[in-house]
Design an enzyme around this catalytic site. Structure first.
Site, short mmCIF file in Angstrom:
data_model
loop_
_atom_site.label_atom_id
_atom_site.label_comp_id
_atom_site.label_asym_id
_atom_site.label_seq_id
_atom_site.Cartn_x
_atom_site.Cartn_y
_atom_site.Cartn_z
N SER A 130 0.83 -1.20 0.00
CA SER A 130 0.00 0.00 0.00
C SER A 130 0.87 1.25 0.00
O SER A 130 1.95 1.27 0.61
CB SER A 130 -0.86 -0.01 1.26
OG SER A 130 -1.47 1.24 1.43
N TYR A 154 -1.68 -0.84 10.63
CA TYR A 154 -1.97 -1.45 9.32
C TYR A 154 -0.81 -1.20 8.35
O TYR A 154 -0.30 -2.14 7.72
CB TYR A 154 -3.27 -0.85 8.75
CG TYR A 154 -3.43 -1.10 7.27
CD1 TYR A 154 -3.69 -2.39 6.79
CD2 TYR A 154 -3.33 -0.06 6.34
CE1 TYR A 154 -3.83 -2.62 5.43
CE2 TYR A 154 -3.46 -0.29 4.99
CZ TYR A 154 -3.71 -1.58 4.54
OH TYR A 154 -3.83 -1.80 3.19
N LYS A 158 2.22 -3.79 6.45
CA LYS A 158 2.62 -3.82 5.03
C LYS A 158 4.13 -3.64 4.90
O LYS A 158 4.79 -4.33 4.12
CB LYS A 158 1.88 -2.73 4.24
CG LYS A 158 0.38 -2.92 4.16
CD LYS A 158 0.01 -4.15 3.34
CE LYS A 158 -1.50 -4.33 3.22
NZ LYS A 158 -1.88 -5.61 2.62
P1 NAD Z 1 -11.19 -6.70 1.03
O1 NAD Z 1 -11.40 -6.73 2.50
O2 NAD Z 1 -12.35 -6.46 0.15
O3 NAD Z 1 -10.47 -8.05 0.56
C1 NAD Z 1 -9.60 -8.79 1.39
C2 NAD Z 1 -10.12 -10.22 1.43
O4 NAD Z 1 -9.26 -11.00 2.24
C3 NAD Z 1 -11.52 -10.31 2.03
O5 NAD Z 1 -12.38 -10.97 1.14
C4 NAD Z 1 -11.33 -11.11 3.33
O6 NAD Z 1 -12.44 -11.94 3.61
C5 NAD Z 1 -10.04 -11.88 3.04
N1 NAD Z 1 -9.22 -12.22 4.20
C6 NAD Z 1 -8.84 -11.41 5.21
N2 NAD Z 1 -8.06 -12.09 6.08
C7 NAD Z 1 -7.95 -13.35 5.59
C8 NAD Z 1 -7.28 -14.52 6.04
N3 NAD Z 1 -6.58 -14.54 7.17
N4 NAD Z 1 -7.36 -15.65 5.29
C9 NAD Z 1 -8.09 -15.66 4.14
N5 NAD Z 1 -8.74 -14.58 3.68
C10 NAD Z 1 -8.68 -13.44 4.40
O7 NAD Z 1 -10.04 -5.63 0.75
P2 NAD Z 1 -9.47 -5.10 -0.64
O8 NAD Z 1 -9.75 -3.66 -0.72
O9 NAD Z 1 -9.88 -5.99 -1.73
O10 NAD Z 1 -7.91 -5.24 -0.34
C11 NAD Z 1 -7.13 -6.34 -0.80
C12 NAD Z 1 -5.70 -6.12 -0.36
O11 NAD Z 1 -5.23 -4.88 -0.89
C13 NAD Z 1 -5.51 -6.04 1.15
O12 NAD Z 1 -4.32 -6.73 1.49
C14 NAD Z 1 -5.38 -4.56 1.40
O13 NAD Z 1 -4.60 -4.30 2.55
C15 NAD Z 1 -4.66 -4.10 0.14
N6 NAD Z 1 -4.88 -2.67 -0.15
C16 NAD Z 1 -6.15 -2.19 -0.31
C17 NAD Z 1 -6.35 -0.82 -0.57
C18 NAD Z 1 -7.73 -0.27 -0.73
O14 NAD Z 1 -7.88 0.96 -0.65
N7 NAD Z 1 -8.76 -1.07 -0.97
C19 NAD Z 1 -5.24 0.04 -0.67
C20 NAD Z 1 -3.96 -0.50 -0.53
C21 NAD Z 1 -3.79 -1.86 -0.26
N1 UFG Z 2 -12.18 11.59 3.33
C1 UFG Z 2 -13.18 12.46 3.70
N2 UFG Z 2 -14.33 11.94 4.22
C2 UFG Z 2 -14.54 10.60 4.36
C3 UFG Z 2 -13.50 9.71 3.96
C4 UFG Z 2 -12.33 10.24 3.45
O1 UFG Z 2 -13.03 13.67 3.59
O2 UFG Z 2 -15.60 10.19 4.86
C5 UFG Z 2 -10.94 12.14 2.73
C6 UFG Z 2 -9.68 11.80 3.51
O3 UFG Z 2 -9.44 12.76 4.50
C7 UFG Z 2 -8.63 11.80 2.40
C8 UFG Z 2 -9.41 11.32 1.16
O4 UFG Z 2 -10.79 11.55 1.46
O5 UFG Z 2 -8.20 13.12 2.14
C9 UFG Z 2 -9.21 9.83 0.87
O6 UFG Z 2 -9.48 9.08 2.04
P1 UFG Z 2 -9.63 7.49 2.01
O7 UFG Z 2 -9.99 7.05 3.40
O8 UFG Z 2 -10.55 7.08 0.91
O9 UFG Z 2 -8.18 7.00 1.59
P2 UFG Z 2 -6.77 7.16 2.33
O10 UFG Z 2 -5.85 7.81 1.35
O11 UFG Z 2 -6.90 7.77 3.65
O12 UFG Z 2 -6.35 5.64 2.56
C10 UFG Z 2 -6.59 4.63 1.59
C11 UFG Z 2 -6.82 3.29 2.31
C12 UFG Z 2 -5.55 2.81 2.93
C13 UFG Z 2 -4.48 2.74 1.89
C14 UFG Z 2 -4.29 4.10 1.26
C15 UFG Z 2 -3.28 3.99 0.16
O13 UFG Z 2 -7.80 3.44 3.32
O14 UFG Z 2 -5.76 1.50 3.42
O15 UFG Z 2 -5.52 4.55 0.70
O16 UFG Z 2 -2.87 5.27 -0.23
F1 UFG Z 2 -3.34 2.35 2.46
#
Ligand code: NAD
Ligand code: UFG
Length: 344
Positions: A130, A154, A158
């Site tokens: 991330s 979190y 990572k």
């Molecule tokens: P998500 O929660 O939709 O998907 C993660 C999946 O992993 C879920 O379906 C959950 O049931 C499964 N899971 C969790 N723990 C598990 C375990 N111990 N064993 C088996 N399955 C398990 O989240 P996502 O947004 O699809 O994110 C996927 C990956 O990308 C994550 O590792 C997250 O940290 C990373 N990531 C997401 C974002 C974002 O903004 N969505 C940003 C950066 C990184």
């Molecule tokens: N924000 C609002 N109101 C809300 C939610 C978010 O104003 O209800 C703002 C935040 O302050 C930020 C922007 O919208 O300025 C984006 O916020 P997000 O929560 O959507 O995303 P972040 O950048 O904070 O974090 C996300 C994921 C993290 C990941 C990261 C990677 O939550 O897990 O992106 O850059 F690591």
């Protein structure tokens, strides 16, 4: 290749599964369903059939990546040639309240998965990291060599996993490992069949915007308008989840041919502010998004966006969708959900 996709029924996992099938790979989904459900598998199969993809190339195991015996069973039964590891917990606030759960699930889960891979002779690995690892240690655009300083448990899971992967690749030259630092994935597949389904109150901007637009919540809280940005609200590098998924296929092809360890950013290389996201969403979808400015959210950085040169030059990756596509496709998915709920 036969690819094991952990977290395969999650938001990003379903889109990666679709992209892998489109590229002719077989996909073995593994998920413990902690943040999803088996109805998502049905939606994924429907999508595969509708797109003319080989739905029979999709299998699912309900299993936990921390469970060594369950992993051994899945590897023996399905014989993957590569692993894309997305399973993990991802809520920043929850990780502050429950750090042990996060370290156990994300770090221990990854170690167990790597142990079983080595036992079973599987060495190609793509990991979901991330952009949160960058924290406030450097200024955007963040290059992959910029110092990292995650500001919450979190993000530290990572970074720890990245360090483990780097050490492992250095110790055993059979491993071919890529870490992908995602910026802000949003949007949904154009079919409207798969998308982001947060449980409870959404933490992230786009799901919250959609729930307000859908009338499920009264208004969006904009966290601060006094940042040093053009309109005072936070700036992020939003990337369409379908582009992000395509980046995984390119990364997998790269990893399969390159022993060692590499890190790539996946972003668009440009930022959008919270107010820009709201305005674009309203314009594209013709739906108002009422909002109020509130205090900053602790731990938020002002601006985050990626340096994209490395992914572009090495993987040939370039995001194609823009913010209007992200807003349109996200809303299509949300509208289908609302429609389904009223039909029931
Ligand atoms: P998500 O929660 O939709 O998907 C993660 C999946 O992993 C879920 O379906 C959950 O049931 C499964 N899971 C969790 N723990 C598990 C375990 N111990 N064993 C088996 N399955 C398990 O989240 P996502 O947004 O699809 O994110 C996927 C990956 O990308 C994550 O590792 C997250 O940290 C990373 N990531 C997401 C974002 C974002 O903004 N969505 C940003 C950066 C990184
Ligand atoms: N924000 C609002 N109101 C809300 C939610 C978010 O104003 O209800 C703002 C935040 O302050 C930020 C922007 O919208 O300025 C984006 O916020 P997000 O929560 O959507 O995303 P972040 O950048 O904070 O974090 C996300 C994921 C993290 C990941 C990261 C990677 O939550 O897990 O992106 O850059 F690591």
């Amino acid at each position: 290749m036969r690819v094991l996709l952990t977290g395969g029924l999650g938001y990003i996992g379903t889109h990666v599964a679709t992209a892998l099938l489109e590229s002719g790979h077989e996909v073995i989904l593994l998920d413990n369903l902690v943040n999803t459900s088996e109805t998502v598998l049905e939606a994924l199969k429907t999508l595969a059939k509708r797109e003319g993809l080989a739905a029979e190339n999709l299998t699912f195991f309900e299993a936990d990546v921390r469970d060594l015996e369950a992993l051994r069973f899945v590897f023996t039964a399905s014989k993957p040639e590569a692993v894309v590891h997305l399973a993990g917990l991802k809520a920043v606030g929850e990780s502050v309240a429950l750090p042990l759960d996060y370290y156990e699930n994300n770090v221990t889960g990854t170690i167990h998965l790597l142990q079983v891979m080595r036992e079973q002779g599987v060495f190609t690995f793509v990991f979901s990291s991330s952009a949160t690892v960058y924290g406030e240690a450097s200024q955007p655009p963040f290059t992959e060599t910029a110092p990292t300083a995650p500001t919450n448990p979190y993000g530290r899971t990572k970074r720890m996993i990245e360090e483990i992967l780097s050490d492992l690749a250095a110790s055993d030259d059979r491993f071919r490992i890529v870490s992908l630092r995602y910026f802000n994935p949003v949007g949904a597949h154009e079919s409207g069949l798969i998308g982001e389904l947060p449980r409870g109150v959404p933490n992230n901007l786009m799901p919250y915007v959609m729930q307000v637009a859908a009338g499920l919540r009264e208004k969006l809280h904009v966290f601060g308008d006094d940042y040093p940005t053009p309109d005072g609200t936070g700036v992020r590098d939003y990337i369409h989840v379908v582009d992000l998924a395509r980046g995984h296929v390119l990364s997998l092809n790269y990893a399969a041919r390159h022993p060692g360890y590499e890190v790539f950013n996946l972003g668009r290389g440009k930022g959008a502010s919270v107010l820009e996201v709201i305005r674009t969403f309203e314009e594209v979808n013709g739906t108002p998004v009422p909002f109020a400015i509130v205090d900053r959210r602790p731990g938020d950085v002002a601006i985050s966006f990626a340096a994209t040169d490395k992914a572009e030059q090495t993987l040939g990756f370039r995001a194609e969708y823009d913010l209007t596509d992200m807003c349109r496709h996200a809303w299509q998915f949300q509208k289908r959900l609302l429609h389904e709920q009223t039909e029931r």
